[in-house]
Design an enzyme around this catalytic site. Structure first.
Site, PDB file in Angstrom:
ATOM      1  N   CYS A   1       0.802  -1.241   0.072  1.00  0.00           N
ATOM      2  CA  CYS A   1      -0.067   0.042  -0.073  1.00  0.00           C
ATOM      3  C   CYS A   1       0.985   1.158  -0.033  1.00  0.00           C
ATOM      4  O   CYS A   1       1.663   1.247   0.839  1.00  0.00           O
ATOM      5  CB  CYS A   1      -0.719   0.153   1.208  1.00  0.00           C
TER       6      CYS A   1
ATOM      7  N   CYS B   1      -0.016   3.319   3.410  1.00  0.00           N
ATOM      8  CA  CYS B   1       0.311   2.792   4.954  1.00  0.00           C
ATOM      9  C   CYS B   1       1.473   1.959   4.765  1.00  0.00           C
ATOM     10  O   CYS B   1       1.844   1.465   5.959  1.00  0.00           O
ATOM     11  CB  CYS B   1      -0.992   2.375   5.525  1.00  0.00           C
TER      12      CYS B   1
ATOM     13  N   CYS C   1      -6.777  -2.068   0.691  1.00  0.00           N
ATOM     14  CA  CYS C   1      -5.698  -2.200   1.610  1.00  0.00           C
ATOM     15  C   CYS C   1      -6.515  -2.787   2.764  1.00  0.00           C
ATOM     16  O   CYS C   1      -7.353  -1.936   3.423  1.00  0.00           O
ATOM     17  CB  CYS C   1      -5.082  -0.827   1.823  1.00  0.00           C
TER      18      CYS C   1
ATOM     19  N   CYS D   1      -5.582   0.386   5.924  1.00  0.00           N
ATOM     20  CA  CYS D   1      -6.103   2.050   5.809  1.00  0.00           C
ATOM     21  C   CYS D   1      -7.355   2.007   4.832  1.00  0.00           C
ATOM     22  O   CYS D   1      -7.620   0.959   4.501  1.00  0.00           O
ATOM     23  CB  CYS D   1      -5.099   2.886   5.140  1.00  0.00           C
TER      24      CYS D   1
ATOM     25  N   ASP E   1      20.679  -1.109 -17.940  1.00  0.00           N
ATOM     26  CA  ASP E   1      20.623  -2.424 -17.067  1.00  0.00           C
ATOM     27  C   ASP E   1      19.444  -3.348 -17.642  1.00  0.00           C
ATOM     28  O   ASP E   1      18.495  -3.038 -17.998  1.00  0.00           O
ATOM     29  CB  ASP E   1      20.033  -1.984 -15.736  1.00  0.00           C
TER      30      ASP E   1
END
Lengths: 423, 243
Positions: A203, A206, A219, A222, A347
């Site tokens: 999340c 949170c 979530c 929260c 990369d």
């Protein structure tokens, strides 16, 4: 103002010279010169126009093109259609279309703050956020934080009447985009899909572990959860919208991701007063975008070009390869080409974030600067492959018929150049 | 052989892939499994999500890199769980890459906060002045019997080794721990700042970790066809080594 007029004239001259001398398409150099003369040129050029911005990790160029097609029902539209998505490119695009009342600008996700401040758009369409070129770009969680700050600041737009304040169109299926966009004062939620989920398990608000069930997500720690979308794909050929809207849309562009981009484009266009029924035929006319999805005939081979720059993009590209395989026929050979030059990201680790298993059954060829990275990756993935040194060698190696090409940015441009600037 | 480690097949545990796989870390799991299978060894790969307990009975544990927020969360979970520490005390092997090396050290820093790691290697990490991004080449500790280490690094941290940890390599190109040394090892635990699929260019390092898990010397690992990894190594080393 005279300064701005001079700068605008310089932009056009420089862009024209760049094209005439074959140095480029002129979409960056003009803007760079103009901005040197008048640093506020983008602001000046955007003033008085109706502007839409399109940003996100993947699908920006295509969605910009689709939204431009939709808004063209209202008149001329200025757009940075060559994917030059930083302020120099935006400046060039606006300078070259002085009479366009509307503008659709693709914005690099790191430049959203600047371009938002300078162009004061009516609409901002936000597609998705996922890992991309981590050696030179910000970590994706940090980027979402920045977006949230920028979009939250829209609440301070007190100098404009409420109905003129920026309206955000955002993808409810992407937790990072949702979190960023939910700070904005006015949001239209679109279910634009999220095939790649590896960057959104945590999340952003949170730090708890997000729960997912089908397309839904929430979530447990929260109040962040998937907002109810007002636009979505009802089925492969139908866009659903507010008030029971069901709009048939048949695209030439392949893949579910492009149908989702069309949903976003229709939702954004509706905020400019364009009816989906008027926009849909325009979307259907779009066949390729700066070579993406283009089909090119060469020596009896029908070559289709797909651009994929990061893991999320590769997953979408594989979905498109599957779709063009007609039932009963042998699947077409697939050429993968990878470079790792500066604009690609130096990369190649992300190759391991992509599962190539869906290519089994196709004959697979690999090329590009980093073909050995791909070879090692495919060997581990148990996908049989052949290494070829050049695109020309690849063409010679496959029989007449179809060839699917998936390449990352500079590899794609190299192949386009060999094919004579395929459009 | 500890009794609670399985004798019938090799168990490779991937720790918290949902938090710690920013850069293709899955590659190390796939490569170890493939190289074991090529020697006729049965392999079980066990991804352990962040809300699951870490099993004690694995033979190899992989710890990947993550962004700041997931890394902080992973450290807290790993310490509270204790499974990884228990497995190492029973002789399991560990490969930690990128932020993973910080996670298995004593502590690391995120912004201004000091965060306790799993404590498997005697090292501490702090923030460098600048981000280390680019190719890395190192000359490996001769006791390990490996060729040059090659890969890509992308990290803001710097590692400081205590006396109980050995540097994995001496830096020839790149930054590593501090510009001089790269990575760390002790017993059967190895950490490197090479990120993501570090083993794709270092098949010998993969075999070393396998030999630790199998309790055999590295020289006893039967050779397998490494045509493509060797061509990749040659291409990369030629591209980045000073002439």
């Amino acid at each position: 103002m005279v300064r701005a007029q001079l700068a605008t004239a310089l932009v056009r001259t420089a862009a024209r010279l760049s094209r005439m001398t074959g140095r480029g398409d002129g979409s960056v150099i003009g803007g760079r010169i103009g901005l040197a003369v008048e640093p506020r040129l983008l602001t000046v050029l955007a003033r008085g126009r109706q502007v839409a911005l399109v940003s996100g990790t993947n699908g920006k160029t295509t969605t910009t093109r689709l939204l431009t097609a939709a808004l063209s029902t209202l008149g001329p539209v200025a757009s940075n259609s060559y994917g030059a998505n930083m302020p120099t490119g935006h400046t060039t695009a606006l300078a070259q279309s002085p009479n366009a009342q509307h503008a659709v600008l693709e914005v690099d996700e790191h430049y959203l703050r600047t371009v938002l401040a300078e162009t004061r758009p009516q609409v901002v369409a936000l597609l998705n956020l996922s890992r991309d070129q981590l050696d030179r770009a910000m970590e994706v969680g940090m980027l979402a934080d920045r977006w949230r700050e920028v979009l939250g600041a829209l609440r301070q737009q007190t100098d404009v009447p409420p109905h003129e304040r920026t309206h955000v169109v955002a993808n409810a299926d992407d937790p990072l985009v949702t979190w960023a966009a939910s700070a904005a004062p006015r949001v239209t939620w679109v279910a634009a899909g999220q095939r790649w989920q590896e960057d959104s398990w945590v999340c952003p608000q949170c730090g708890a572990h997000l729960k997912r069930e089908g397309v839904d997500w929430a979530c447990p720690g929260c109040d962040l959860r998937r907002p109810e979308p007002s636009w979505w794909l009802a089925d492969d050929d139908t866009v659903a919208g507010p008030d029971g809207l069901r709009q048939p849309v048949s695209l030439q562009l392949p893949g579910r991701v492009n149908r989702s981009n069309a949903v976003t484009a229709l939702a954004a266009a509706s905020l400019f007063g364009v009816r989906p029924a008027d926009a849909a035929p325009r979307l259907a006319e779009v066949a390729s975008i700066a070579g993406r999805y283009a089909t090119v005939e060469r020596d009896g081979r029908t070559i289709r070009l797909l651009l994929a720059k990061n893991p999320a993009g590769w997953l979408e590209a594989f979905d498109m390869v599957d779709r063009v395989s007609p039932a009963g026929a042998a699947p077409p050979p697939v050429l993968l080409s990878i470079n790792a030059r500066v604009v690609d990201g130096l990369d190649t680790s992300w190759l391991y974030d992509v599962d190539y298993a869906s290519l089994r059954g196709h004959r697979v060829l690999v090329t590009g600067d980093r073909r050995f990275d791909l070879a090692v990756r495919l060997e581990v993935n148990e996908v049989p492959f052949e290494v070829v040194d050049t695109f020309t060698d690849a063409l010679a190696a496959v029989p007449p018929g179809r060839l699917e090409v998936i390449a990352n940015y500079t590899a794609f441009q190299d192949i386009r150049a060999e094919l004579g600037r395929a459009n | 052989m500890p009794t609670d480690r399985s004798d019938s097949h090799l168990r490779i545990v991937w720790v918290y892939p949902d938090l710690l796989s920013t850069y293709g870390d899955r590659g190390n799991l796939l490569i170890l499994a493939r190289r074991a299978q090529a020697r006729g060894i049965d392999v079980e790969t066990i991804p352990i999500a962040y809300d699951e307990p870490i099993p004690r009975g694995g033979d190899i544990y992989l710890v990947g890199g993550g962004e700041d927020r997931p890394q902080t969360l992973a450290a807290a979970r790993m310490r509270a769980d204790g499974g990884l520490t228990a497995a190492v005390s029973q002789g399991a092997a560990v490969l930690a890459v990128c932020a993973g090396i910080q996670l298995i050290g004593e502590y690391f820093h995120i912004e201004d906060k000091q965060i306790a790691g799993a404590g498997l290697l005697d090292l501490r990490s702090d923030r460098g002045d600048s981000r280390a991004v680019g190719e890395l080449v190192g000359e490996v500790d001769p006791r390990l019997g490996l060729p040059l280490l090659t890969g890509f690094e992308n990290h803001g941290g710097r590692c400081h080794l205590g006396p109980a940890a050995n540097p994995l390599a001496k830096v020839l190109v790149g930054v590593g721990n501090d510009g001089a040394t790269e990575g760390a090892w002790a017993g059967k635990v190895v950490g490197t700042y090479l990120h993501g699929p570090a083993l794709s260019r270092n098949p010998a390092l993969a075999d070393l970790v396998l030999s630790w898990a199998l309790d055999v010397p590295l020289s006893a690992m039967p050779p397998i066809d490494d045509t493509w990894p060797e061509r990749l190594r040659a291409e990369r080393l030629a591209a980045v080594m000073p002439r």
